[in-house]
Design a protein around this motif. Sequence first.
Motif, mmCIF file in Angstrom:
data_model
loop_
_atom_site.group_PDB
_atom_site.id
_atom_site.type_symbol
_atom_site.label_atom_id
_atom_site.label_comp_id
_atom_site.label_asym_id
_atom_site.label_seq_id
_atom_site.Cartn_x
_atom_site.Cartn_y
_atom_site.Cartn_z
ATOM 1 N N GLY A 33 2.393 -5.788 0.537
ATOM 2 C CA GLY A 33 3.168 -4.550 0.482
ATOM 3 C C GLY A 33 2.880 -3.485 1.415
ATOM 4 N N VAL A 34 3.472 -2.831 1.870
ATOM 5 C CA VAL A 34 3.127 -1.662 2.699
ATOM 6 C C VAL A 34 3.149 -0.262 1.950
ATOM 7 N N SER A 35 2.261 0.692 2.439
ATOM 8 C CA SER A 35 2.211 1.833 1.661
ATOM 9 C C SER A 35 2.503 3.060 2.616
ATOM 10 N N PRO A 36 3.418 3.751 2.919
ATOM 11 C CA PRO A 36 3.440 5.054 3.758
ATOM 12 C C PRO A 36 2.605 6.082 3.256
ATOM 13 N N GLY A 37 2.475 6.321 1.933
ATOM 14 C CA GLY A 37 1.636 7.143 1.334
ATOM 15 C C GLY A 37 0.328 7.137 1.625
ATOM 16 N N HIS A 38 -0.134 5.943 1.774
ATOM 17 C CA HIS A 38 -1.569 5.546 1.990
ATOM 18 C C HIS A 38 -1.794 5.864 3.156
ATOM 19 N N GLU A 39 -0.899 5.510 4.230
ATOM 20 C CA GLU A 39 -1.127 5.749 5.650
ATOM 21 C C GLU A 39 -1.220 7.308 6.086
ATOM 22 N N LEU A 40 -0.261 7.918 5.179
ATOM 23 C CA LEU A 40 -0.477 9.520 5.674
ATOM 24 C C LEU A 40 -1.681 10.134 4.793
ATOM 25 N N ALA A 41 -2.245 9.774 3.692
ATOM 26 C CA ALA A 41 -3.242 10.341 3.034
ATOM 27 C C ALA A 41 -4.563 9.917 4.145
ATOM 28 N N HIS A 42 -4.523 8.928 4.800
ATOM 29 C CA HIS A 42 -5.549 8.500 5.702
ATOM 30 C C HIS A 42 -5.339 8.996 7.054
ATOM 31 N N ALA A 43 -4.208 9.363 7.270
ATOM 32 C CA ALA A 43 -4.000 10.249 8.332
ATOM 33 C C ALA A 43 -4.664 11.508 8.165
ATOM 34 N N VAL A 44 -4.591 12.089 7.193
ATOM 35 C CA VAL A 44 -4.818 13.484 6.875
ATOM 36 C C VAL A 44 -6.768 13.330 7.020
ATOM 37 N N THR A 90 0.455 7.938 -4.267
ATOM 38 C CA THR A 90 1.244 6.694 -3.630
ATOM 39 C C THR A 90 1.921 6.042 -4.821
ATOM 40 N N THR A 91 3.054 5.380 -4.651
ATOM 41 C CA THR A 91 3.833 4.627 -5.443
ATOM 42 C C THR A 91 3.356 3.164 -5.286
ATOM 43 N N THR A 92 3.701 2.156 -5.957
ATOM 44 C CA THR A 92 3.315 0.714 -5.845
ATOM 45 C C THR A 92 3.849 0.333 -4.560
ATOM 46 N N PRO A 93 2.864 -0.143 -3.727
ATOM 47 C CA PRO A 93 3.487 -0.797 -2.488
ATOM 48 C C PRO A 93 4.280 -1.773 -2.659
ATOM 49 N N ARG A 94 5.228 -1.981 -1.668
ATOM 50 C CA ARG A 94 6.041 -3.144 -1.735
ATOM 51 C C ARG A 94 6.538 -3.542 -0.330
ATOM 52 N N TRP A 95 6.907 -4.808 0.043
ATOM 53 C CA TRP A 95 7.391 -5.196 1.284
ATOM 54 C C TRP A 95 8.360 -4.176 1.953
ATOM 55 N N ASP A 96 9.253 -3.799 1.175
ATOM 56 C CA ASP A 96 10.310 -2.984 1.623
ATOM 57 C C ASP A 96 10.213 -1.537 1.206
ATOM 58 N N LEU A 97 9.102 -0.995 1.045
ATOM 59 C CA LEU A 97 9.066 0.301 0.790
ATOM 60 C C LEU A 97 9.085 1.184 2.081
ATOM 61 N N THR A 98 10.019 2.058 1.923
ATOM 62 C CA THR A 98 10.304 2.792 2.873
ATOM 63 C C THR A 98 9.443 4.406 2.735
ATOM 64 N N PRO A 240 -4.803 1.510 -14.677
ATOM 65 C CA PRO A 240 -3.607 1.490 -15.191
ATOM 66 C C PRO A 240 -2.624 2.591 -15.283
ATOM 67 N N PRO A 241 -1.477 2.808 -15.125
ATOM 68 C CA PRO A 241 -0.504 1.659 -15.013
ATOM 69 C C PRO A 241 -0.326 1.123 -13.788
ATOM 70 N N ALA A 242 -0.908 1.689 -12.759
ATOM 71 C CA ALA A 242 -0.801 1.002 -11.454
ATOM 72 C C ALA A 242 -0.898 -0.416 -11.343
ATOM 73 N N GLN A 243 -0.424 -1.066 -10.406
ATOM 74 C CA GLN A 243 -0.787 -2.664 -10.130
ATOM 75 C C GLN A 243 -1.948 -2.767 -9.613
ATOM 76 N N PRO A 244 -2.862 -3.616 -10.126
ATOM 77 C CA PRO A 244 -4.049 -3.803 -9.119
ATOM 78 C C PRO A 244 -3.756 -3.987 -7.851
ATOM 79 N N THR A 245 -4.578 -3.172 -6.920
ATOM 80 C CA THR A 245 -4.250 -3.080 -5.241
ATOM 81 C C THR A 245 -5.490 -3.146 -4.299
ATOM 82 N N LEU A 246 -5.322 -4.028 -3.405
ATOM 83 C CA LEU A 246 -6.544 -3.847 -2.572
ATOM 84 C C LEU A 246 -5.835 -3.378 -1.304
#
Length: 341
Positions: A33-44, A90-98, A240-246
Amino acid sequence: MDRNTAPIEGREHPDHRVEFHLSPGDMEAVRFGVSPGHELAHAVRALLRLAAHPLQWGWLRVVRERLPRDGFALLAAVIGDDGYLPDFLTTTPRWDLTPEAELAALRTTALEPMRVDLGKMVQRSAGPRREALRDMRDDPARARARIADAWSELWEVALDPVWPQLERLLRADIAVRARAIATSGIAGMASDLHRQVSWGDGAVRVSLRRHSERVDCRGSGLVLVPSVMSSWGCMVLTEPPAQPTLFYPARGVTAGWARDTTEVESALGALLGPARAGILLRAGAERTTSQVAVEAGIAVSTASHHLTVLRESGLIASERRGSRMLHLRTPLGEAVVGAAL
């Protein structure tokens, strides 16, 4: 840090690791998946610690003078420059997450888990920052609205101008990893993710600084998320309830990744020729031959010829659907575009 002592939660130790346990040979348990929220957080975080993020210096030179001061200060207080990152960002990353969907999820995130996350940040902070976080924790509805507004404001000036370049790197990385699973299995792919990541006994193992945990992913699966902004190392999401993510650093990120599209097209043009470079660059979404011709400003017959060359080179794949032929970059094509960045 002494290897003769056992790791203690919250303290740095070389033997801390998180293990994501999967069913043997279960390819369907792993997705990307992709995570715009993760990218913005680490931009900060990159903006807060400039010296620690040399691969972001080219991007920093472009955005530093445009940052919204109040919005950035608010997000900096919530995110911090290192360590734990609040899950609600961040929400659960997805391939098509905008980015738009990420922001919409933030605006409606549940208040009680958000209050808990902010409480964790209160415990990890001091001084005026701690007071600001305590105020947010005590009024999560107001805090949610303020944080979402700051997110939107910062995204517009810091990442929206470079999102096409950043997203191409993420998708190029995913394409290469997905192909590695098909050819080498999960073990081969996982072992090549990052020096912090290894595979053994049916588990993806991630070395971390302050945290150890065993996560059973059987039945839930594991989401793998490349990142451009957190190019220093890996992070995990396990609660939980987040999906296990790396989250892991995307491959091929250089200090010039934020170059605009015209520069990238010029670099590819030196390799492929201007027309084919433009076609390949725009092939991240499916296009018909006619659409390719219109976008490139060439005849349909000429577009067909260029597409044939790109297809025979393994850079695009073509699929007939009814009367239309649709063209899309292959994993190799994604890797070529990513390398040009």
